[in-house]
Design an enzyme around this catalytic site. Sequence first.
Site, PDB file in Angstrom:
ATOM      1  N   TYR A 155       0.849  -1.193   0.000  1.00 46.61           N
ATOM      2  CA  TYR A 155       0.000   0.000   0.000  1.00 46.61           C
ATOM      3  C   TYR A 155       0.883   1.241   0.000  1.00 46.61           C
ATOM      4  CZ  TYR A 155      -3.518   3.459   1.154  1.00 46.61           C
ATOM      5  OH  TYR A 155      -4.339   4.558   1.111  1.00 46.61           O
ATOM      6  N   ASP A 243       9.260   3.218   0.747  1.00 49.38           N
ATOM      7  CA  ASP A 243       8.110   3.900   1.312  1.00 49.38           C
ATOM      8  C   ASP A 243       8.184   3.703   2.826  1.00 49.38           C
ATOM      9  OD1 ASP A 243       5.705   4.717   2.300  1.00 49.38           O
ATOM     10  OD2 ASP A 243       4.485   3.733   0.768  1.00 49.38           O
ATOM     11  N   LYS A 270       3.013  10.733   8.100  1.00 49.48           N
ATOM     12  CA  LYS A 270       2.524  10.353   9.434  1.00 49.48           C
ATOM     13  C   LYS A 270       3.253  11.078  10.583  1.00 49.48           C
ATOM     14  CE  LYS A 270       0.247   6.556   7.630  1.00 49.48           C
ATOM     15  NZ  LYS A 270      -1.179   6.363   7.545  1.00 49.48           N
TER      16      LYS A 270
HETATM   17  C1  LIG Z   1       3.122   2.721   3.485  1.00 44.00           C
HETATM   18  C2  LIG Z   1       2.172   3.816   3.180  1.00 44.00           C
HETATM   19  N1  LIG Z   1       2.437   4.634   2.165  1.00 44.00           N
HETATM   20  C3  LIG Z   1       1.631   5.662   1.857  1.00 44.00           C
HETATM   21  C4  LIG Z   1       0.505   5.908   2.581  1.00 44.00           C
HETATM   22  C5  LIG Z   1      -0.392   7.052   2.216  1.00 44.00           C
HETATM   23  O1  LIG Z   1      -0.312   8.050   3.169  1.00 44.00           O
HETATM   24  P1  LIG Z   1      -1.523   9.087   3.334  1.00 44.00           P
HETATM   25  O2  LIG Z   1      -2.672   8.339   3.927  1.00 44.00           O
HETATM   26  O3  LIG Z   1      -0.967  10.153   4.228  1.00 44.00           O
HETATM   27  O4  LIG Z   1      -1.828   9.586   1.962  1.00 44.00           O
HETATM   28  C6  LIG Z   1       0.194   5.103   3.677  1.00 44.00           C
HETATM   29  C7  LIG Z   1      -1.013   5.363   4.489  1.00 44.00           C
HETATM   30  O5  LIG Z   1      -1.376   4.651   5.380  1.00 44.00           O
HETATM   31  C8  LIG Z   1       1.036   4.016   3.966  1.00 44.00           C
HETATM   32  O6  LIG Z   1       0.745   3.158   4.961  1.00 44.00           O
END
Ligand SMILES: Cc1ncc(COP(=O)(O)O)c(C=O)c1O
Length: 445
Positions: A155, A243, A270
């Site tokens: 994700y 990521d 986050k």
């Molecule tokens: C690993 C990862 N990347 C990207 C995102 C996307 O972040 P956002 O919800 O701030 O757009 C998330 C969100 O939970 C995530 O867990």
Amino acid sequence: MMKTISQQIIARYTARTPKSQAMLERARRVLPGGNTRTGVHYAPYPAFMVQGSGAYLTDLDGNRYLDFLNNFTSLIHGHAHPALQDAAQKQLANGTAFASPMVGQVELAEMICERVPSVEQVRFCNSGTEATMLAVRAARAFTGRSGILKMHGGYHGSHDLAAATADPEADRGIPNGLRQNIFFAPFNDLNAVENILAEHAHAIAGILVEPVPNAGGVPIPREGYLQGLRALANQFNVLLIFDEVITLRLSEGGYQKIANVMPDLTAMGKIIGGGFAVGAFGGNRDIMLQFDPARQDRILHSGTFNGHSVTMAAGIASLQNLPQAEIDRINALGDKLAAGFDDAFQEAGIVGQTTQVGSLVQVHWRGGEIYNMGDIAEGFRNAGDLPYLLHLAMLNRGIYSAARGEYNISTVVTESEVNRAITSFNESLHELKPYAAENYPALIL
Ligand SMILES: Cc1ncc(COP(=O)(O)O)c(C=O)c1O
């Protein structure tokens, strides 16, 4: 009788949350399904939270919950932390947004570059979604290639490339043509990555991977996996993009510091926003300098709220309050929570286990090794409605987690809150045992 156990759990939940149920009905009129964030929905309906304080949440009906979700990991210091609140309020009093560079951006960027080994320069945006989107754009511009290799079940947010899966039928609204630029490998499978690169590296800008996929169920990277990805990226001359939107919390320098692997680019979010909307991406200076606005060939990256002053102020306070010792403490609490849940499965005689890295804990419904999404999905399939009922049973006991069995630990949690969660987990499994025995006998030890 067996059916009544599930009915009892649901009935207890609905009896506790009538105001949330009524609010959902009102919400349905103006929000599709009463919802504006897919991930916070759960059946029969989610409780509306109205207040957060420290480790606790309060819902519309006045029920209190110990929060083990923390806005899906962003609230590493829990709710309304005084230092973060103070920083945000001081900035609020001075105005919120200026169409100019701001000092807070420099300060937070300096902190991030100091903490995260591979990040020499950084740019701010408003979400993890934007962070992965822009890291990908940087990689594409730098290499002149469009392809991205990512992992099944990973994700990376909600932009098209991040949300696309290998199943076009499931990807409603995502252009099919995009798929010609996406290559999928299972997590933890270096051979698959090598095979794809051997054939397609000429078309691939980079490998996008979450070092420990959190929404992907916290499979632990096999020994040498992340190092192997680094070596393959070097061998085939593609970029490695980590990521770390979630895994940044696992050490001062993110998971890359723990694994001792230097990606070319890192997406973050986050915890660096101190509770406010945030994203950032950074890495190798040569790649990041593509965003230098004075360059004629600069990559365009604007955004009304990029590096928002209140976010920067709270983000600085968040990192100031997150030294390695504090991270070590909550990571050890993660060990304790995971061990407690594992023991509870054993004691209840139900097949299940956790995977865990530091302060991130995920519940699974299968035994054996867990290496990737295929393993995880199989467990959930076989468990039918048990994960859903366990989630409600925990809510009924005042423990808040993600419906998919995701828990994480904030710095305002101590052993005593972890023990409470373990006790509730134990009780919930015992409550469910007769129902599991009747409906899922293969899950009884
Ligand atoms: C690993 C990862 N990347 C990207 C995102 C996307 O972040 P956002 O919800 O701030 O757009 C998330 C969100 O939970 C995530 O867990």
